[in-house]
Structures are given as structure tokens and as C-alpha cells.
Scaffold this active site. Sequence first.
Site, PDB file in Angstrom:
ATOM      1  N   HIS A   7       0.837  -1.202   0.000  1.00 32.03           N
ATOM      2  CA  HIS A   7       0.000   0.000   0.000  1.00 32.03           C
ATOM      3  C   HIS A   7       0.879   1.263   0.000  1.00 32.03           C
ATOM      4  O   HIS A   7       1.626   1.492   0.953  1.00 32.03           O
ATOM      5  CB  HIS A   7      -0.864  -0.041   1.277  1.00 32.03           C
ATOM      6  N   ARG A   8       0.816   2.021  -1.062  1.00 30.49           N
ATOM      7  CA  ARG A   8       1.664   3.227  -1.237  1.00 30.49           C
ATOM      8  C   ARG A   8       3.147   2.859  -1.196  1.00 30.49           C
ATOM      9  O   ARG A   8       3.976   3.676  -0.782  1.00 30.49           O
ATOM     10  CB  ARG A   8       1.371   4.289  -0.180  1.00 30.49           C
ATOM     11  N   GLU A  34       0.027  -0.884  -4.667  1.00 30.84           N
ATOM     12  CA  GLU A  34      -1.099   0.050  -4.753  1.00 30.84           C
ATOM     13  C   GLU A  34      -0.493   1.437  -4.719  1.00 30.84           C
ATOM     14  O   GLU A  34       0.485   1.675  -3.974  1.00 30.84           O
ATOM     15  CB  GLU A  34      -2.038  -0.144  -3.555  1.00 30.84           C
ATOM     16  N   ASP A  36      -1.555   5.933  -5.499  1.00 24.59           N
ATOM     17  CA  ASP A  36      -2.639   6.920  -5.626  1.00 24.59           C
ATOM     18  C   ASP A  36      -2.219   7.914  -6.695  1.00 24.59           C
ATOM     19  O   ASP A  36      -1.084   8.395  -6.678  1.00 24.59           O
ATOM     20  CB  ASP A  36      -2.854   7.648  -4.298  1.00 24.59           C
ATOM     21  N   HIS A  49      -0.915  10.874  -2.759  1.00 27.64           N
ATOM     22  CA  HIS A  49      -2.213  10.530  -2.168  1.00 27.64           C
ATOM     23  C   HIS A  49      -3.178  11.702  -2.072  1.00 27.64           C
ATOM     24  O   HIS A  49      -4.325  11.625  -2.515  1.00 27.64           O
ATOM     25  CB  HIS A  49      -2.004   9.930  -0.768  1.00 27.64           C
ATOM     26  N   GLU A 108      -4.813   3.505  -7.967  1.00 29.95           N
ATOM     27  CA  GLU A 108      -6.028   4.126  -7.418  1.00 29.95           C
ATOM     28  C   GLU A 108      -6.112   5.555  -7.937  1.00 29.95           C
ATOM     29  O   GLU A 108      -5.242   6.379  -7.644  1.00 29.95           O
ATOM     30  CB  GLU A 108      -6.013   4.126  -5.880  1.00 29.95           C
ATOM     31  N   LYS A 110      -7.613   9.089  -7.745  1.00 29.44           N
ATOM     32  CA  LYS A 110      -8.317   9.953  -6.790  1.00 29.44           C
ATOM     33  C   LYS A 110      -9.234  10.933  -7.527  1.00 29.44           C
ATOM     34  O   LYS A 110      -8.883  11.439  -8.601  1.00 29.44           O
ATOM     35  CB  LYS A 110      -7.290  10.741  -5.956  1.00 29.44           C
ATOM     36  N   ASP A 236       0.186  -2.281   4.653  1.00 33.06           N
ATOM     37  CA  ASP A 236       1.343  -1.442   5.005  1.00 33.06           C
ATOM     38  C   ASP A 236       2.486  -2.293   5.537  1.00 33.06           C
ATOM     39  O   ASP A 236       3.540  -1.765   5.859  1.00 33.06           O
ATOM     40  CB  ASP A 236       0.948  -0.436   6.107  1.00 33.06           C
TER      41      ASP A 236
HETATM   42  O1  G3P Z   1      -6.669   1.469  -2.215  1.00 40.87           O
HETATM   43  C1  G3P Z   1      -6.860   1.217  -0.863  1.00 40.87           C
HETATM   44  C2  G3P Z   1      -6.649   2.430  -0.023  1.00 40.87           C
HETATM   45  O2  G3P Z   1      -5.471   3.059  -0.437  1.00 40.87           O
HETATM   46  C3  G3P Z   1      -7.790   3.404  -0.068  1.00 40.87           C
HETATM   47  O3  G3P Z   1      -7.648   4.488   0.791  1.00 40.87           O
HETATM   48  O4  G3P Z   1      -6.984   6.750   1.436  1.00 40.87           O
HETATM   49  O5  G3P Z   1      -5.312   4.922   1.570  1.00 40.87           O
HETATM   50  O6  G3P Z   1      -6.054   5.803  -0.636  1.00 40.87           O
HETATM   51  P1  G3P Z   1      -6.458   5.543   0.785  1.00 40.87           P
HETATM   52 MG    MG Z   2      -4.953   4.471  -1.939  1.00 40.63          MG
END
Ligand code: G3P
Ligand code: MG
Length: 246
Positions: A7-8, A34, A36, A49, A108, A110, A236
Site C-alpha cells: 500500500h503506497r 497500490e 494513488d 495521495h 487508485e 483519486k 502497510d
Molecule cells: O486502495 C486502498 C486504499 O489506499 C484506499 O484508501 O486513502 O489509503 O487511498 P487511501
Molecule cells: Mg490508496
Amino acid sequence: MPLVIAHRGANLEAPENTLPAFERALAYSVHGFENDVHITADGVLVVIHDDTIDRTSNGTGLVCEMTYDQLMQYDYGSWFSPEFAGTKIPTLQEFFALCHELPLINVEIKAEPNGSKDAAAAVVKLAKECGVFDNLLVSSFDMDMLQNCLAEDPATRVAFLYAPDNEEACDEICDCPVTFAQKYNLSALHPFVPLCNPDFIEECCAAGIMVNPWTVNQEHAITALRNWGAHAVITDEPALAMGICC
Ligand code: G3P
Ligand code: MG
């Protein structure tokens, strides 16, 4: 076994959504990333993000109101640690170059505060140019963004992100997740992890709908999702998840 999606990037070890964070995640041999994505005022897809650069850089301003050259004037690493001073904002193209061999590339998109949906078609086009379209899974909390990806190419794999604050979607998905996914041509559902249960995952799996919950950081939750048949976990804690899922 579920795929492990960083994640990120490895965001606890390096500044989130930067190339150093994704490079560190690669070192754990994760199956995917993943990120953003936002689109700049001059149409460049960048990995960050928030709507603004305020939290994760030494500058201020809305990404969608700044040009790529303006964004490049700032440091996206020092806020995290001096070790990362001078880190730049990555373009989606640079991101794709780093992860093109991974089986699952979760971009992802936004929603932009100015309402622009231009990022949708641009992500699909760029993924094709970079040779990663087959591994791409676009996710968004914004259903229109996903539908615009499908309008650009109906073969795009898209995933709807949702959390309890979206009561309407939660109710509809809870009633019948497969009907919801089929209605919007979704390849996957991306629920906030507390919304998952074994029946939901089994029902989706049986219909070929991937379930990829976020953000799954605790050993018991990763283990449960593995046992329930989740397609991937977005985490994470890539090292912990690799230990449980491989
Ligand atoms: O894609 C899953 C998660 O990243 C969604 O929330 O705010 O971390 O982008 P956020
Ligand atoms: Mg995200």
C-alpha cells in the site's frame, strides 16, 4: 494464497508513494503495488495521495492546479526523514517502469477537487503505452472514474473502493455483491477490511469477482483473509504479509 499488495509502497520505511518506497517493497518480493494518482494542470499523471502537496512535501498547493514542472520544484522526502531529502514526485510512467513485471499493478485514481475525470482515460492509455495494461487494476472511490476507464477500453479491469461512510454502496453490496459488481462491470471489490466476512468473499469468488481488502496490517486479519480466499491483501506490512501468504 492471496497476493500481497504494498500500500503506497513500503510506506513505513520510506516516504509513501515515492520510488524509494516502491523499491523497498520490491525487496520483499511482493506481488503488486497500490498507489494513488492525480492529474496535474498540464495533464501529467503523478503519484501522490492527497489533493494537495502540503502533507508530503515542503510545498503547498493543489496538485490539479499545478503543472508538473511546478510540482518538481519540491522535496517529497524530507517530511519523512532526512535520509530521503530531495526525493521527487514520481510520474505514473516512472512508477510503471519500476513495477512492470509485477502480476498486480493497482492504480487508485483519486477524485479531483475540480471535478476533472481526465485521469481515467489517461491512465488506461499510459498503461497500454508502457506495456502493463494486462496487469493493471484501476481502483477508485469514484464510480464515474471507473466507468470512464471502461469507456476508454471495456477490457480495463476496475475495482470499486468503499468504506462504511458510503452507506448506499455498502447496503447495495451487502444485499448482493455479485449483482452490484456485474451492474458496473467491476472485476473486483475493494472493501475497507472490517466489511469482509467469509460468506461475502466466497460469494464473490464463486462468481469470479476478486476481493482485495485494505488496509490489512494485523497478523490475525491477514491470516483470516487468506483462509477465507481473498484474492489479495493491500497492506502497510509487506514483510509480515509475505510471511503469512507465501
Ligand atoms: O486502495 C486502498 C486504499 O489506499 C484506499 O484508501 O486513502 O489509503 O487511498 P487511501
Ligand atoms: Mg490508496
